[in-house]
Write a protein that holds these residues in place. Structure first.
Motif, PDB file in Angstrom:
ATOM      1  N   LYS A 158      32.648 -60.129 -27.815  1.00 26.08           N
ATOM      2  CA  LYS A 158      32.269 -59.899 -29.408  1.00 26.08           C
ATOM      3  C   LYS A 158      31.109 -60.338 -30.025  1.00 26.08           C
ATOM      4  O   LYS A 158      30.507 -59.588 -30.958  1.00 26.08           O
ATOM      5  CB  LYS A 158      33.759 -60.247 -29.996  1.00 26.08           C
ATOM      6  CG  LYS A 158      34.943 -59.376 -29.785  1.00 26.08           C
ATOM      7  CD  LYS A 158      36.137 -59.570 -30.677  1.00 26.08           C
ATOM      8  CE  LYS A 158      36.580 -61.111 -30.603  1.00 26.08           C
ATOM      9  NZ  LYS A 158      37.767 -61.426 -31.643  1.00 26.08           N
ATOM     10  N   LEU A 251      36.295 -53.302 -30.734  1.00 27.84           N
ATOM     11  CA  LEU A 251      36.178 -54.242 -30.122  1.00 27.84           C
ATOM     12  C   LEU A 251      37.028 -55.434 -30.993  1.00 27.84           C
ATOM     13  O   LEU A 251      37.844 -56.289 -30.610  1.00 27.84           O
ATOM     14  CB  LEU A 251      34.967 -55.179 -29.941  1.00 27.84           C
ATOM     15  CG  LEU A 251      34.081 -54.487 -28.599  1.00 27.84           C
ATOM     16  CD1 LEU A 251      32.875 -55.231 -28.279  1.00 27.84           C
ATOM     17  CD2 LEU A 251      34.979 -54.797 -27.404  1.00 27.84           C
ATOM     18  N   ASP A 252      36.770 -55.235 -32.295  1.00 21.56           N
ATOM     19  CA  ASP A 252      37.538 -56.197 -33.260  1.00 21.56           C
ATOM     20  C   ASP A 252      38.953 -55.796 -33.660  1.00 21.56           C
ATOM     21  O   ASP A 252      39.766 -56.542 -33.940  1.00 21.56           O
ATOM     22  CB  ASP A 252      36.545 -56.194 -34.739  1.00 21.56           C
ATOM     23  CG  ASP A 252      35.162 -56.856 -34.320  1.00 21.56           C
ATOM     24  OD1 ASP A 252      35.233 -57.852 -33.714  1.00 21.56           O
ATOM     25  OD2 ASP A 252      34.141 -56.216 -35.018  1.00 21.56           O
TER      26      ASP A 252
END
Length: 402
Positions: A158, A251-252
């Motif tokens: 990330k 991703l977050d």
């Protein structure tokens, strides 16, 4: 094992566990970012997972040379060489992401795959440094190093996503380069003891043909657990970021979280897997792994919320751990000292042949047919593992009873 020998063994296992943890953190970053980077750079989405597949093909192709090289040079020199190759692979992937060059990225994945082949032998090095009583625990403890990978790998992925903005994901590959440097430093104090049972007579004993060794019931079940178990895990895991992205996650918002828990489930049980194997035996532990895979498929087919991806991937990781650790422990019972190098190389070559195929096919299946067909496609190899375990158990214990 006296106190001095026990201390030396524990020190070796600790170093191998730390090196494994660091190398696996690189792998964890690759799990999260390789398919997404491939999707970003690929000329078409159908080959998004080609770089990751090439990584596994390179790993498969390098297992035999790596094994025999370490037989000649020693484990330590082989592990060091693998780490230096990992540094090169990280640099090439970072350059590819920076230049937005898909084929250079595929080359970097391939180089990194060569490095990963050497990492596979950490668990065997731990087994060889231990006596029979400590061996399952030693394998488990080295594999437990992956817990660090589960925690830090997705977080570094990330962080690396926008670390070198506007060059997405390039930062993650810089982190892989730095982590590979750390592996070199960790291996500097490694001093492996002579392998127990490696007497001149044992080492000079005429090795059996590979087919004869692999045909033993214990070996059939151990190799099936490793090859098909790892293949199923890779097939589902590789498709997961793509499926989640299609469902609106990034991703977050979920992908890194799910992969983090998946990798944690792969390695956290290793603290106790050795104890469980001693208590239940390899066959029962591998059977539990098959059950985990079956429940994983059922949960994945039930829905596509974050909790379904999370539950499926956690069980996928647990199943892999039980199959891989117990299979490795069982395989060490199937060969003589003079046969060690070729059997270990054959096992990992077979394993990563399946992993390479599954990784490449996963992207196409997910993109063309969808997530449900990824899970349905995993049913056949899971059933084959169950059949191999049933065959191995029946044949082996029938011979023992006779």
């Amino acid at each position: 094992m006296n106190a001095s020998t026990r201390h030396a063994t524990h020190r070796v296992v600790l170093i191998l566990a730390l090196a494994q943890a660091t190398a696996m953190t690189c792998n964890s970053i690759m799990i999260v970012t390789s398919a997404l980077t491939g999707q970003l750079l690929a000329p078409n989405g159908g080959i998004a997972t080609l770089p990751l597949a090439l990584q596994f093909i390179a790993t498969m192709a390098t297992t035999f040379p790596a094994s025999f090289l370490m037989k000649k040079w020693g484990r330590r020199k082989g592990f060091m060489l693998g780490a230096w190759i990992g540094i090169l692979g990280g640099l090439v992937m970072a350059a590819a992401a920076y230049a937005a060059n898909f084929w250079l990225f595929a080359l970097g994945n391939t180089i990194f795959g060569v490095s990963a082949a050497f990492t596979l032998f950490y668990r065997f090095a731990a087994a060889e440094a231990s006596d029979d009583a400590f061996r399952p625990k030693a394998i488990s403890l080295v594999m437990a190093g992956g817990i660090i990978a589960a925690i830090f790998g997705p977080e570094l992925a990330k962080l690396g996503q926008d670390f070198l903005t506007p060059h997405m994901f390039a930062g993650g590959f810089v982190f892989i380069t730095l982590l590979s440097v750390l592996v070199v430093l960790l291996l500097l104090p490694l001093r492996l003891p002579p392998v127990a049972g490696d007497t001149p007579a044992a080492l000079s004993e005429t090795p059996r043909p590979l087919w004869e060794i692999a045909a033993q019931p214990l070996a059939v079940s151990a190799i099936a657990a490793a090859m098909l178990g790892y293949g199923v895990m890779s097939f589902v895991m590789t498709a997961t970021p793509l499926a989640m992205a299609f469902c609106g996650f990034d991703l977050d918002s979920g992908i890194a979280f799910v992969i983090q828990w998946h990798v944690l489930a792969m390695f956290a049980p290793s603290f106790v897997t050795g104890h469980i194997i001693k208590r239940l035996g390899e066959f029962r532990v591998m059977s539990i792994g098959v059950a985990c895979y079956a429940i994983c498929i059922a949960i994945g087919l039930y829905g596509i919320d974050i909790r379904h991806f999370w539950g499926a991937l956690v069980l996928l990781g647990l199943g892999w751990n039980f199959l891989y650790v117990a299979g490795t422990s069982q395989l060490t019972k199937c060969y003589r000292p003079s046969e060690r190098a070729k059997v270990q190389a054959f096992n990992d070559c077979a394993t990563f042949s399946g992993v390479a195929l599954c990784s490449f096919v996963a992207g196409t299946v997910e993109q063309v047919f969808g997530w449900d067909w990824v899970l349905l496609g995993a049913i056949v190899p899971v059933a084959l593992i169950a059949l191999a375990l049933a065959y191995g158990y029946h044949q082996h214990y029938r011979v023992v009873r006779v």
